[in-house]
Design an enzyme around this catalytic site. Structure first.
Site, short mmCIF file in Angstrom:
data_model
loop_
_atom_site.label_atom_id
_atom_site.label_comp_id
_atom_site.label_asym_id
_atom_site.label_seq_id
_atom_site.Cartn_x
_atom_site.Cartn_y
_atom_site.Cartn_z
N ASP A 92 -20.40 -4.32 -5.69
CA ASP A 92 -20.92 -3.96 -7.01
C ASP A 92 -20.31 -4.91 -8.05
O ASP A 92 -19.56 -5.82 -7.71
CB ASP A 92 -20.64 -2.49 -7.32
CG ASP A 92 -19.16 -2.17 -7.41
OD1 ASP A 92 -18.33 -3.12 -7.38
OD2 ASP A 92 -18.81 -0.99 -7.51
N SER A 93 -20.61 -4.67 -9.32
CA SER A 93 -20.25 -5.65 -10.36
C SER A 93 -19.14 -5.21 -11.29
O SER A 93 -18.67 -6.01 -12.10
CB SER A 93 -21.49 -5.95 -11.20
OG SER A 93 -21.90 -4.78 -11.90
N GLY A 94 -18.76 -3.95 -11.24
CA GLY A 94 -17.84 -3.41 -12.24
C GLY A 94 -18.56 -2.59 -13.29
O GLY A 94 -17.93 -1.97 -14.15
N GLN A 194 -31.62 0.50 -15.36
CA GLN A 194 -30.94 1.57 -16.10
C GLN A 194 -31.97 2.33 -16.94
O GLN A 194 -33.17 2.13 -16.79
CB GLN A 194 -29.81 0.99 -16.95
CG GLN A 194 -28.63 0.48 -16.15
CD GLN A 194 -27.80 1.60 -15.52
OE1 GLN A 194 -28.02 2.79 -15.77
NE2 GLN A 194 -26.83 1.23 -14.68
N GLY A 221 -27.06 4.36 -12.81
CA GLY A 221 -26.96 5.34 -13.88
C GLY A 221 -27.45 6.73 -13.53
O GLY A 221 -27.74 7.52 -14.43
N ASP A 271 -25.21 4.33 -1.11
CA ASP A 271 -23.76 4.35 -0.89
C ASP A 271 -23.19 5.54 -1.62
O ASP A 271 -23.77 6.01 -2.61
CB ASP A 271 -23.10 3.07 -1.39
CG ASP A 271 -22.89 3.11 -2.91
OD1 ASP A 271 -21.74 3.38 -3.33
OD2 ASP A 271 -23.86 2.91 -3.66
#
Length: 376
Positions: A92-94, A194, A221, A271
């Protein structure tokens, strides 16, 4: 990375396909165990492969950046080699940490500034350096930086937030296109839809990302406090806008029922930390229902944990024994529970794939969902 859509269920939007990566091909729908810090808690990579049946796992860019740090992972040959995982991997990206660590995060047009809870230092995550970080980690699938707002923000905030996420996505894609993969294997970058619980914002987000031309799309989200029915509605709204020939990944979801309901709405990848986190706290997911193994009713139950699941821990260890281990806080009890739960989630997706390919997903879901969701 390429995706092959093999079959769509005749009575739902459920899909069976194959995700082809440099580290192998995985069948979808798929559940990916979460290895936040380069480790799926209490489960070795060998066990994940051989007993649990996991095909693809997830790592957390934010936490790996902090510890052990990129220099260590790069010196170890990338995250695959560092942790000895031979299969496909996603990072993931943070962006989720913008939500989960909101007290330590400050947003701007440039990116997100995090205050490191370990030593108090600050680190700026931008769309560009998050791509660079994930290049260094070496995951097969990378994610753009996004903002993950709370479920109760206003529609106006959701629009502003999504506009920012879309600008970041374009910057991330530009950075991805001008950089090269590491360690001799290819990487792919997914966009993240999102929009909180507002259908028109979700549609706008999905359409804009599709126009940018990503090879896959995540739905972010959700599972952040909204009711399940709203989650399902937003997933349906989103998948209707996404191309059929690209994989769809629902981030951070969820319970067995959540997985099945969202498979029915066209999601391919999942996940969640729930299998391992809940297992460490004494909750076992089984083919017959959900067990709180710490309850006294299991004290003298010498039957296998899950006779319906053909794995080592499911068939070998009894409920009485695992209860004893959990009550005694023996580490083996945490390992057994984590393996059982992950094996169950992987089994659930295998069974879903088979049902989809045979055009019986809806009837199968109606039978299995109440059974695996009931409390024993």
């Amino acid at each position: 990375m390429t995706f092959t859509l093999d079959h769509t269920d005749a009575s739902s939007a459920a899909r069976a396909g194959r995700l082809h990566t440099s580290h192998g091909t995985v069948e979808t729908p798929i559940f990916m165990p979460v290895g936040t810090r380069g480790s799926v808690k209490a489960v070795s990579p060998r066990t994940l492969r051989q007993d649990v049946g996991a095909e693809m796992i997830l790592g957390n860019t934010y936490h790996l950046f902090l510890r052990p740090g990129l220099d260590v992972i790069e010196g170890g040959g990338g995250l695959h080699e560092f942790m000895r995982w031979e299969g496909p991997m996603l990072t993931d990206s943070g962006g989720y940490q913008v939500f989960s660590l909101s007290d330590h995060a400050t947003l701007s047009e440039e990116g997100v500034e995090f205050k490191n809870p370990i030593d108090g230092d600050t680190h700026l995550f931008t769309p560009e350096n998050v791509v660079d970080t994930q290049r260094t980690l070496g995951a097969d699938v990378m994610m753009v930086l996004d903002e993950c707002p709370a479920a109760d923000v206003s529609k106006a905030y959701a629009r502003r937030s999504n506009d920012l996420t879309l600008r970041w996505a374009e910057r991330a894609k530009d950075r991805f296109d001008e950089t090269d993969p590491r360690y001799g294997h290819e990487q792919a970058l997914f966009g993240i839809v999102q929009g909180v619980v507002y259908p028109e914002v979700r549609r706008a987000s999905a359409r804009a990302l599709v126009d940018l031309g990503f090879p896959g799309y995540a739905i972010g989200g959700l599972s952040v406090g909204e009711p399940h029915e709203q989650m399902y509605e937003m997933v349906s709204v989103t998948t209707a806008e996404l191309p059929a020939d690209k994989p769809r990944y629902l981030m951070g979801v969820g319970t067995p029922a959540n997985l099945l309901e969202n498979v029915a709405r066209g999601v391919d990848m999942f996940d969640c930390v729930m299998p391992t986190r809940n297992g460490r706290n004494g909750q076992l997911f089984t083919t017959e229902g959900i067990i709180n193994i710490k309850n006294a009713q299991w004290t003298d139950d010498h039957t296998p944990i899950d006779p319906g699941l053909d794995t080592y821990v499911s068939q070998t260890f009894t409920k009485a024994y695992v209860r004893h281990l959990q009550k005694s806080r023996e580490y083996l009890g945490l390992q057994i529970a984590s393996q059982q739960n992950l094996a169950f989630y992987c089994w659930l997706m295998r069974e879903a794939r088979a049902a989809i390919r045979e055009d019986r997903f809806s009837s199968w879901k109606e039978e299995v969902q109440p059974r695996v969701s009931r409390r024993l």
